[in-house]
Design an enzyme around this catalytic site. Structure first.
Site, mmCIF file in Angstrom:
data_model
loop_
_atom_site.group_PDB
_atom_site.id
_atom_site.type_symbol
_atom_site.label_atom_id
_atom_site.label_comp_id
_atom_site.label_asym_id
_atom_site.label_seq_id
_atom_site.Cartn_x
_atom_site.Cartn_y
_atom_site.Cartn_z
ATOM 1 N N GLY A 47 8.706 0.942 3.199
ATOM 2 C CA GLY A 47 7.570 1.669 3.769
ATOM 3 C C GLY A 47 6.294 1.459 2.961
ATOM 4 N N TYR B 52 9.438 4.021 16.660
ATOM 5 C CA TYR B 52 7.988 3.866 16.487
ATOM 6 C C TYR B 52 7.278 3.683 17.834
ATOM 7 C CZ TYR B 52 3.608 2.374 14.262
ATOM 8 O OH TYR B 52 2.285 2.263 13.869
ATOM 9 N N ASP C 152 -2.186 -0.748 7.625
ATOM 10 C CA ASP C 152 -1.573 -1.531 6.548
ATOM 11 C C ASP C 152 -2.350 -2.813 6.274
ATOM 12 O OD1 ASP C 152 0.169 0.500 6.909
ATOM 13 O OD2 ASP C 152 1.825 -0.712 7.669
ATOM 14 N N SER D 193 5.337 -4.298 2.910
ATOM 15 C CA SER D 193 5.626 -5.652 2.440
ATOM 16 C C SER D 193 5.236 -6.655 3.524
ATOM 17 C CB SER D 193 7.110 -5.792 2.089
ATOM 18 O OG SER D 193 7.916 -5.424 3.176
ATOM 19 N N ARG E 160 0.833 -1.209 0.000
ATOM 20 C CA ARG E 160 0.000 0.000 0.000
ATOM 21 C C ARG E 160 0.871 1.263 0.000
ATOM 22 N NH1 ARG E 160 2.591 2.129 3.264
ATOM 23 N NH2 ARG E 160 2.612 1.987 5.524
HETATM 24 C C1 GAF Z 1 3.670 1.832 9.827
HETATM 25 C C2 GAF Z 1 2.636 1.150 10.698
HETATM 26 F F1 GAF Z 1 2.651 -0.201 10.475
HETATM 27 C C3 GAF Z 1 1.239 1.697 10.433
HETATM 28 O O1 GAF Z 1 0.327 1.127 11.334
HETATM 29 C C4 GAF Z 1 1.229 3.228 10.564
HETATM 30 O O2 GAF Z 1 1.295 3.620 11.907
HETATM 31 C C5 GAF Z 1 2.354 3.849 9.739
HETATM 32 O O3 GAF Z 1 3.621 3.241 10.042
HETATM 33 C C6 GAF Z 1 2.483 5.332 9.971
HETATM 34 O O4 GAF Z 1 1.345 5.985 9.532
HETATM 35 O O5 GAF Z 1 3.424 1.536 8.469
#
Ligand code: GAF
Length: 391
Positions: A130, A228, A178, A133, A31
């Site tokens: 990003g 993250y 995702d 995958s 995506r």
């Molecule tokens: C990564 C995470 F897996 C998603 O859930 C989202 O938080 C994204 O970062 C940031 O928008 O792809």
């Protein structure tokens, strides 16, 4: 490589390795997120689309009386063997097999045992770019297990099962974006997902004069592991101070009033999220109205906020956004921003379809001059979500 070519390739590999054609073939897409970054785990809105880059799995029962799951990925040297009769645990050292293993564990936990099978996996979704995958691999695995167990899950349950696999087996505390888009993507549409209610709305993107251009910086900074979860904690801290269940429930005025009671970094993180949720809703309205210039401005604002307040960009992503901005609407770029988790990976731009070639050439040249790195540039129409090709 088109999806048809990828399917033929994976089927051929399966047949070569196992001596017979596959009985099942499934696919799930990666995506790109147009806008709404780092909002999903804050109960906000996101606006992704599935891309024409896929993970394909070809599979069958093993020949003879073999009791195990055997997974081969063309991009990873070590095949993986799983005993579906034993409780599953994550593989060590961040193995790729944790994505399918986590999904298998989710099915087993629901009493859905796929039994033994051989699977061959290949993907055109770039790894670490990003573009999800990992979600494509999870969702493709879940789609295969639906076929094998003859049990079609509700799409929301399926996406949440895949998210849990990523949390518990891959150790990545991701949001829901995702997996939802890889399950629910539709051709010619973006998906406006309300991550609080989990309701989805299709936002058509059919105008042939407009295209989505993705530029892979081809860098991945190794900060992502701890950054993250740290962002997530900072958002939770802001929500706690604002006395709301999540930042979705906050607004700019309440944030300003609470500023004195907040660590400045936590304040900036919250400012990004609150602004980004609003921008995402405006962008979906702009797309419905074909107001491309307005959508483009929201994309630039999103990038600035991710760079300055959320601090998840990097100099390579910034370089591409600056190049795109310098090309401007006259040269065919409406807007551009980093997409995905950040610290490398890709940018996404909304461009005039007629100018794609010239824009790609200019970005490639200027990016190489600025950074010494070759970018990978491609465009994609919004694609369909996971599919069963052969059952
Ligand atoms: C990564 C995470 F897996 C998603 O859930 C989202 O938080 C994204 O970062 C940031 O928008 O792809």
């Amino acid at each position: 490589m088109t999806l048809q070519e990828l399917i033929a390739h994976v089927s051929g590999l399966f047949a070569k390795t196992c001596g017979r054609p596959p009985r099942w073939i499934v696919t799930a897409p990666g995506r790109v997120n147009l806008i709404g970054e780092h909002t999903d785990y804050n109960d906000g809105f996101v606006l992704p689309m599935a891309i024409e880059y896929y993970t394909v799995i070809a599979a069958d029962r093993p020949a003879g009386d073999v009791k195990r799951i055997h997974l081969v990925s063309t991009s990873c040297e070590t095949p993986v063997v799983i005993d579906p009769t034993q409780p599953l645990k994550p593989f060590p050292n961040g193995s790729w097999a944790n994505y399918p293993a986590g999904v298998i564990a989710g099915f087993l936990a629901r009493g859905l045992n796929p039994g033994s099978f051989d699977a061959m996996i290949d993907s055109t979704v770039p790894f670490g770019g990003g573009l999800s995958s990992s979600a494509a691999l999870e969702v493709a695995t879940a789609t295969l297990l639906e076929v094998i167990t003859s049990k079609k899950l509700d799409p929301v349950e399926k996406a949440l099962l895949c998210q849990k696999a990523e949390h518990e087996f891959a150790g990545m505390p991701c949001g829901i974006m995702d997996q939802f888009i890889s399950v629910m993507g539709r051709e010619n549409s973006l998906l406006l997902l309300d991550c609080r209610s989990r309701r989805t709305e299709l936002v058509p993107l059919k105008d042939p004069t407009v295209a989505v251009l993705i530029v892979n910086t081809n860098v991945k900074h190794q900060l992502t592991g701890s950054e993250y979860p740290t962002r997530r904690k900072q958002c939770e801290e802001a929500a706690r101070i604002l006395e709301v269940p999540s930042l979705r429930g906050a607004n700019p005025r309440a944030l300003e009033e609470a500023r004195g009671r907040m660590d400045p970094v936590v304040y900036r993180r919250a400012r990004h999220v609150i602004g980004e949720i609003e921008r995402t809703v405006y962008a979906s309205e702009g797309i419905r109205a074909s107001n491309w210039a307005a959508v483009g401005q929201l994309m630039y604002a999103s990038h600035d906020s991710l760079r300055d307040d959320y601090e998840v960009s990097c100099k390579e992503l910034d370089a591409i956004v600056e190049i795109a901005q310098a090309i401007g609407i006259k040269g065919g770029v409406y807007g551009c921003r980093m997409t995905g988790g950040g610290f490398g990976g890709c940018t996404v731009a909304l461009v005039k379809a007629s100018a794609i070639e010239a824009i790609s050439k200019k970005i490639a040249e200027d990016y190489k001059n600025k950074t010494g790195i070759e970018a990978t540039i491609f465009s994609s129409r919004p694609a369909a979500g996971a599919m069963v090709i052969k059952a």
